[in-house]
Design a protein around this motif. Structure first.
Motif, PDB file in Angstrom:
ATOM      1  N   ARG A 241      12.878  57.591   8.663  1.00 59.09           N
ATOM      2  CA  ARG A 241      13.075  58.875   7.968  1.00 59.09           C
ATOM      3  C   ARG A 241      13.501  59.995   8.909  1.00 59.09           C
ATOM      4  N   ASP A 242      13.493  59.736  10.210  1.00 59.40           N
ATOM      5  CA  ASP A 242      13.915  60.760  11.172  1.00 59.40           C
ATOM      6  C   ASP A 242      15.357  60.610  11.617  1.00 59.40           C
ATOM      7  N   THR A 243      15.962  59.472  11.348  1.00 59.59           N
ATOM      8  CA  THR A 243      17.287  59.189  11.892  1.00 59.59           C
ATOM      9  C   THR A 243      18.381  59.461  10.864  1.00 59.59           C
ATOM     10  N   GLU A 244      19.621  59.339  11.285  1.00 54.76           N
ATOM     11  CA  GLU A 244      20.764  59.676  10.450  1.00 54.76           C
ATOM     12  C   GLU A 244      20.699  58.971   9.106  1.00 54.76           C
ATOM     13  N   ALA A 245      20.849  59.735   8.037  1.00 50.99           N
ATOM     14  CA  ALA A 245      20.907  59.175   6.691  1.00 50.99           C
ATOM     15  C   ALA A 245      22.366  58.944   6.304  1.00 50.99           C
ATOM     16  N   PHE A 246      22.642  57.750   5.816  1.00 49.69           N
ATOM     17  CA  PHE A 246      23.977  57.394   5.334  1.00 49.69           C
ATOM     18  C   PHE A 246      23.930  57.417   3.816  1.00 49.69           C
ATOM     19  N   PHE A 247      24.887  58.107   3.221  1.00 44.44           N
ATOM     20  CA  PHE A 247      24.882  58.310   1.787  1.00 44.44           C
ATOM     21  C   PHE A 247      25.957  57.493   1.087  1.00 44.44           C
ATOM     22  N   GLY A 248      25.647  57.121  -0.155  1.00 43.56           N
ATOM     23  CA  GLY A 248      26.669  56.588  -1.036  1.00 43.56           C
ATOM     24  C   GLY A 248      27.545  57.723  -1.563  1.00 43.56           C
ATOM     25  N   GLN A 249      28.507  57.359  -2.394  1.00 42.66           N
ATOM     26  CA  GLN A 249      29.457  58.355  -2.892  1.00 42.66           C
ATOM     27  C   GLN A 249      28.929  59.112  -4.107  1.00 42.66           C
ATOM     28  N   GLY A 250      27.783  58.717  -4.614  1.00 44.98           N
ATOM     29  CA  GLY A 250      27.180  59.467  -5.707  1.00 44.98           C
ATOM     30  C   GLY A 250      27.507  58.907  -7.081  1.00 44.98           C
TER      31      GLY A 250
ATOM     32  N   THR B  67      20.659  61.024 -25.172  1.00 48.13           N
ATOM     33  CA  THR B  67      19.237  61.304 -24.996  1.00 48.13           C
ATOM     34  C   THR B  67      18.413  60.115 -25.516  1.00 48.13           C
ATOM     35  N   GLY B  68      17.459  59.680 -24.680  1.00 48.83           N
ATOM     36  CA  GLY B  68      16.582  58.583 -25.050  1.00 48.83           C
ATOM     37  C   GLY B  68      17.033  57.229 -24.538  1.00 48.83           C
ATOM     38  N   GLN B  69      18.287  57.097 -24.139  1.00 52.31           N
ATOM     39  CA  GLN B  69      18.749  55.826 -23.596  1.00 52.31           C
ATOM     40  C   GLN B  69      18.175  55.614 -22.204  1.00 52.31           C
ATOM     41  N   SER B  70      18.153  54.351 -21.798  1.00 47.87           N
ATOM     42  CA  SER B  70      17.706  54.026 -20.441  1.00 47.87           C
ATOM     43  C   SER B  70      18.873  53.417 -19.677  1.00 47.87           C
ATOM     44  N   MET B  71      18.801  53.510 -18.367  1.00 51.45           N
ATOM     45  CA  MET B  71      19.829  52.875 -17.554  1.00 51.45           C
ATOM     46  C   MET B  71      19.317  52.740 -16.118  1.00 51.45           C
ATOM     47  N   THR B  72      20.025  51.922 -15.358  1.00 52.07           N
ATOM     48  CA  THR B  72      19.689  51.715 -13.949  1.00 52.07           C
ATOM     49  C   THR B  72      20.891  52.066 -13.088  1.00 52.07           C
TER      50      THR B  72
ATOM     51  N   GLY C 114      28.575  49.944   4.152  1.00 50.96           N
ATOM     52  CA  GLY C 114      27.614  51.035   4.262  1.00 50.96           C
ATOM     53  C   GLY C 114      26.689  51.053   3.068  1.00 50.96           C
ATOM     54  N   VAL C 115      26.690  52.180   2.323  1.00 48.27           N
ATOM     55  CA  VAL C 115      25.861  52.342   1.137  1.00 48.27           C
ATOM     56  C   VAL C 115      26.776  52.356  -0.083  1.00 48.27           C
ATOM     57  N   THR C 116      26.510  51.454  -1.013  1.00 50.70           N
ATOM     58  CA  THR C 116      27.344  51.328  -2.214  1.00 50.70           C
ATOM     59  C   THR C 116      26.536  51.687  -3.443  1.00 50.70           C
ATOM     60  N   GLN C 117      27.032  52.644  -4.204  1.00 56.07           N
ATOM     61  CA  GLN C 117      26.385  53.079  -5.434  1.00 56.07           C
ATOM     62  C   GLN C 117      27.270  52.748  -6.618  1.00 56.07           C
ATOM     63  N   THR C 118      26.638  52.295  -7.683  1.00 57.88           N
ATOM     64  CA  THR C 118      27.368  52.105  -8.948  1.00 57.88           C
ATOM     65  C   THR C 118      26.473  52.513 -10.113  1.00 57.88           C
ATOM     66  N   PRO C 119      27.045  53.049 -11.208  1.00 61.95           N
ATOM     67  CA  PRO C 119      28.463  53.388 -11.352  1.00 61.95           C
ATOM     68  C   PRO C 119      28.776  54.740 -10.715  1.00 61.95           C
TER      69      PRO C 119
ATOM     70  N   GLN D 288      18.176  65.611 -16.941  1.00 62.84           N
ATOM     71  CA  GLN D 288      18.506  64.639 -15.899  1.00 62.84           C
ATOM     72  C   GLN D 288      20.011  64.571 -15.626  1.00 62.84           C
ATOM     73  N   THR D 289      20.765  65.411 -16.296  1.00 61.25           N
ATOM     74  CA  THR D 289      22.185  65.553 -15.978  1.00 61.25           C
ATOM     75  C   THR D 289      22.288  66.085 -14.551  1.00 61.25           C
ATOM     76  N   SER D 290      22.976  65.330 -13.686  1.00 60.45           N
ATOM     77  CA  SER D 290      23.006  65.683 -12.274  1.00 60.45           C
ATOM     78  C   SER D 290      23.924  64.713 -11.543  1.00 60.45           C
ATOM     79  N   VAL D 291      24.081  64.946 -10.256  1.00 61.98           N
ATOM     80  CA  VAL D 291      24.741  63.975  -9.391  1.00 61.98           C
ATOM     81  C   VAL D 291      23.659  63.306  -8.545  1.00 61.98           C
ATOM     82  N   TYR D 292      23.641  61.992  -8.555  1.00 63.68           N
ATOM     83  CA  TYR D 292      22.599  61.230  -7.868  1.00 63.68           C
ATOM     84  C   TYR D 292      23.176  60.561  -6.624  1.00 63.68           C
ATOM     85  N   PHE D 293      22.447  60.704  -5.529  1.00 64.77           N
ATOM     86  CA  PHE D 293      22.859  60.090  -4.274  1.00 64.77           C
ATOM     87  C   PHE D 293      21.767  59.152  -3.770  1.00 64.77           C
TER      88      PHE D 293
END
Lengths: 113, 112
Positions: free
Chosen positions: B97-106, B15-20, B3-8, B85-90
């Motif tokens: 864009r009209d059909t079922e969205a499948f989500f990663g675990q965040g 503050t000031g660091q970057s990441m992907t 399905g959809v795989t998110q990491t990490p 930017q502290t949050s949970v990202y999905f």
């Protein structure tokens, strides 16, 4: 201001009670989706409503799309603890010159045994 | 059934660091998107893509970059992390864009 407003924000009820949650907008939507999200997980689709006035049933859950396609409701009959979760409505919206899938703020439901 | 795989799944940044944040889907979906979820705010769209090479801004794009070089992958870059930017990202994907969205675990991100 969110394009999709959900109410109530939080609902705590006893097992066996009925409840209705609402998703309202001032804009017309071509379709609306309802998702349920459990802690630590991503949202999972429950249903999509497409036609104004449409009613869809999923076991004890009844979804309705308003005649004008600006609002939707979710009714749960005889709620069970397994229904606990965050309920989100979502729909494709025209914003800033493009078409995007946006979500409401959600209704957090707690069903107490 | 990936399905959809998110990491990490969890990340703490200064503050000031970057990441992907990585996101990959194996359903051959054209539409992919990134949302952030904050208490009482539901899901807010950050960026989305309608296919490889095409991206666009969502509701809250500032401070984030995306690219879509393949159909499968849609990484989200934080250029200079801020406590806001502290949050949970999905990450999500769907046929359209009209059909079922499948989500990663965040990804639960904390910026200190």
């Amino acid at each position: 201001t969110q394009l999709l407003e959900q109410s109530p924000q939080f609902l705590s009820i006893q097992e066996g009670e009925n409840l209705t949650v609402y998703c309202n907008s001032s804009s017309v939507f071509s379709s609306l989706q309802w998702y349920r999200q459990e802690p630590g997980e991503g949202p999972v689709l429950l249903v999509t409503v497409v036609t104004g006035g449409e009613v869809k049933k999923l076991k004890r859950l009844t979804f309705q799309f308003g005649d004008a396609r600006k609002d939707s409701s979710l009714h749960i009959t005889a709620a069970q603890p397994g229904d606990t979760g965050l309920y989100l409505c979502a729909g494709p919206a025209w914003m800033d010159s493009s078409y995007k899938l946006i979500f409401g703020s959600g209704t957090r439901l707690l069903v107490r045994p | 059934n990936a399905g959809v795989t998110q990491t990490p799944k969890f990340q703490v940044l200064k503050t000031g660091q970057s990441m992907t944040l990585q996101c990959a889907q194996d359903m051959n979906h054209e539409y992919m998107s990134w949302y952030r979820q904050d208490p009482g705010m539901g899901l807010r769209l950050i960026h989305y893509s309608v296919g490889a090479g095409i991206t666009d801004q969502g509701e809250v794009p500032n401070g984030y970059n995306v690219s879509r070089s393949t159909t499968e992958d849609f990484p989200l870059r934080l250029l200079s992390a801020a406590p806001s930017q502290t949050s949970v990202y999905f990450c999500a994907s769907s046929l359209t864009r009209d059909t079922e969205a499948f989500f990663g675990q965040g990804t639960r991100l904390t910026v200190v």
